[in-house]
Design an enzyme around this catalytic site. Structure first.
Site, PDB file in Angstrom:
ATOM      1  N   ASN A   2       0.412  -1.263  -0.582  1.00  0.00           N
ATOM      2  CA  ASN A   2      -0.261   0.106  -0.042  1.00  0.00           C
ATOM      3  C   ASN A   2      -1.627  -0.443   0.663  1.00  0.00           C
ATOM      4  O   ASN A   2      -2.247   0.580   1.364  1.00  0.00           O
ATOM      5  CB  ASN A   2      -0.639   0.671  -1.327  1.00  0.00           C
ATOM      6  CG  ASN A   2      -1.215   0.175  -2.437  1.00  0.00           C
ATOM      7  OD1 ASN A   2      -0.761  -0.823  -2.858  1.00  0.00           O
ATOM      8  ND2 ASN A   2      -2.488   0.616  -2.757  1.00  0.00           N
ATOM      9  N   CYS A  62      -6.216   5.939  -4.827  1.00  0.00           N
ATOM     10  CA  CYS A  62      -6.477   6.393  -6.161  1.00  0.00           C
ATOM     11  C   CYS A  62      -7.467   5.452  -6.877  1.00  0.00           C
ATOM     12  O   CYS A  62      -7.960   6.041  -8.132  1.00  0.00           O
ATOM     13  CB  CYS A  62      -5.074   6.124  -7.001  1.00  0.00           C
ATOM     14  SG  CYS A  62      -3.724   6.332  -5.858  1.00  0.00           S
TER      15      CYS A  62
HETATM   16  C1  LIG Z   1       2.264   1.531  -4.124  1.00  0.00           C
HETATM   17  C2  LIG Z   1       1.759   2.993  -5.014  1.00  0.00           C
HETATM   18  N1  LIG Z   1       2.520   3.098  -6.045  1.00  0.00           N
HETATM   19  C3  LIG Z   1       2.320   4.118  -6.597  1.00  0.00           C
HETATM   20  C4  LIG Z   1       1.341   5.094  -6.335  1.00  0.00           C
HETATM   21  C5  LIG Z   1       1.115   6.326  -6.983  1.00  0.00           C
HETATM   22  O1  LIG Z   1       1.962   7.565  -6.380  1.00  0.00           O
HETATM   23  P1  LIG Z   1       1.965   8.903  -6.840  1.00  0.00           P
HETATM   24  O2  LIG Z   1       0.774   9.665  -6.206  1.00  0.00           O
HETATM   25  O3  LIG Z   1       3.227   9.662  -6.431  1.00  0.00           O
HETATM   26  O4  LIG Z   1       1.644   8.849  -8.441  1.00  0.00           O
HETATM   27  C6  LIG Z   1       0.776   4.952  -4.968  1.00  0.00           C
HETATM   28  C7  LIG Z   1      -0.250   6.038  -4.591  1.00  0.00           C
HETATM   29  O5  LIG Z   1      -0.971   5.667  -3.564  1.00  0.00           O
HETATM   30  C8  LIG Z   1       1.105   3.626  -4.240  1.00  0.00           C
HETATM   31  O6  LIG Z   1       0.732   3.617  -2.909  1.00  0.00           O
END
Ligand SMILES: Cc1ncc(COP(=O)(O)O)c(C=O)c1O
Length: 391
Positions: free
Chosen positions: A157, A334
């Site tokens: 990400n 996040c």
């Molecule tokens: C690689 C990855 N995993 C998990 C998540 C979390 O996803 P969600 O917003 O659907 O909980 C994200 C969100 O940025 C992400 O980029």
């Protein structure tokens, strides 16, 4: 007023208007509870089945292999806690990458506190041709007959690295470990085919592929070895008891539609988006001396819309603050409220200062050339202004 420019599609994507219309129809007209026996319920259940079939067709799986969740965070937790905390789980080792999202690393840190051995394998460093990919030889050497689970993301990400999974899947198969893959950034952006790569569990989230927030899925392979999951949420026994609670029918139906739309133009969108991303990179490099790319080369196994660069002598946060009309990110969304530098960039071998002077851009389906040019211009102007204030 200055036009706002959204270059943060790894954080979330705008819901496609066609998907929003589908969702509204479900909310207002086909509002039944999928567990109800009457015709409203039957219609809702049928719509959920169609959505599961859309996901299955798009990802090379079968409809019953999908468990619907509130998003990838929950899907990851269901996979990680579900496998490791199942009462019949005897293995105590988990192998992952140092560059995973906190939605994997944090649950694994909890499992480590509960007695599991968690091995975090580093990536190939900056400068290596496969920079950002997990060091495959080290990873494969860690997978043994004590390994319950291997969790490796499909695409990163922050730096967009696409991870080849075939050899890892084979090693898992051989040693009896399960392979979980956080494919949140990959689904709808690059081909993800579960009939070609033997991943056992795979997480996805609708809001990353132009669907609504608050809905996602966990794919759980039904063929081959038996996958036992301890549910996180217990209650009405929906979804074969794996995830109780009233199904989010409008969200699930919207997610199926969103994926279908993405897959209909996956290749052409990816090409156009990659060209815009390349244009942004060139424009920044032309305007600001010594802008450096984090991660692999742009044309080497990277998400089409991803750009992550270091700016000389200026902190990413300061550049963002000085350019409020351009939405980008200084780390994973996040965790960007936390002041720490990106753990992904540190794992790549960046210094703390280099990590702090980096920004992540995510180009998406609605981005235009004019927006790219304007964004680069505004960022360059802000960089000049900050530099002149420093000297
Ligand atoms: C690689 C990855 N995993 C998990 C998540 C979390 O996803 P969600 O917003 O659907 O909980 C994200 C969100 O940025 C992400 O980029």
């Amino acid at each position: 007023m200055t036009e706002r420019i959204y270059l943060d599609h790894h954080s979330t994507t705008p819901c496609d208007a066609r998907v929003a219309a589908t969702m509204q129809r479900m909310l207002v007209e086909q509002f039944g509870n999928a567990s109800s026996g009457h015709v409203y319920g039957q219609e809702a259940a049928e719509a959920v089945k169609t959505a599961a079939e859309q996901l299955a067709g798009g990802l090379g799986a079968t409809a019953p292999e999908f468990v619907f969740t509130s998003g990838a965070t929950e899907s990851n937790c269901l996979a990680l806690f579900g496998v490791c905390l199942h009462p019949r789980q005897r293995r105590r080792k988990i192998v992952t990458a140092a560059t995973e999202h906190p939605a994997v690393l944090d649950p694994l840190a909890r499992l480590a506190r509960e007695g599991f051995t968690v091995v975090r394998v580093p990536p190939y460093p900056q400068g290596h041709p496969q920079a950002g990919q997990v060091d495959q030889a080290r990873l494969l050497a860690e997978i043994d007959d004590q390994t319950a689970l291997v969790s490796i993301m499909w695409a990163n990400n922050e730096i967009g690295t696409i991870q080849p999974l075939e050899a890892i899947a084979q090693r898992c198969e051989h040693s009896g470990a399960l392979l979980h893959c956080d494919a949140t950034q990959a689904v709808g952006r690059v081909p993800v085919r579960l009939d070609q790569v033997k991943v056992d569990l795979l997480s996805g989230s609708a809001h990353k592929f132009y669907g609504p927030m608050g809905v996602g899925f966990l794919y759980v392979r039904h063929t081959g070895k038996r996958i036992r999951l301890r549910p996180l949420v217990e209650g009405g026994g929906q979804q074969q008891g794996l995830r109780s609670g009233t199904l989010n029918v409008p969200g699930i139906v919207a997610m199926g539609h969103a994926l279908q739309i993405c897959l209909a133009s996956l290749e052409t969108d990816a090409k156009r988006i990659a060209a815009l991303r390349d244009r942004l990179c060139s424009a920044l490099r032309d305007a600001i001396p010594d802008v450096r790319l984090n991660g692999s080369a742009l044309d080497a196994g990277r998400l089409p819309g991803n750009l992550n660069v270091r700016f000389p002598l200026v902190e990413g946060e300061a550049l963002m603050a000085a350019t409020p009309s351009v939405a980008c990110s200084s780390g994973s969304a996040c965790s960007s409220v936390k002041p720490e530098p990106s753990h992904v960039l540190l794992a790549l071998g960046c210094s703390e200062a280099e990590a702090r002077s980096s920004l992540r851009f995510g180009v998406g389906r609605t981005t235009t050339e004019a927006q790219i040019d304007a964004a680069a211009e505004r960022l360059a102007a802000s960089w000049q202004r900050l530099r002149s204030m420093m000297s």
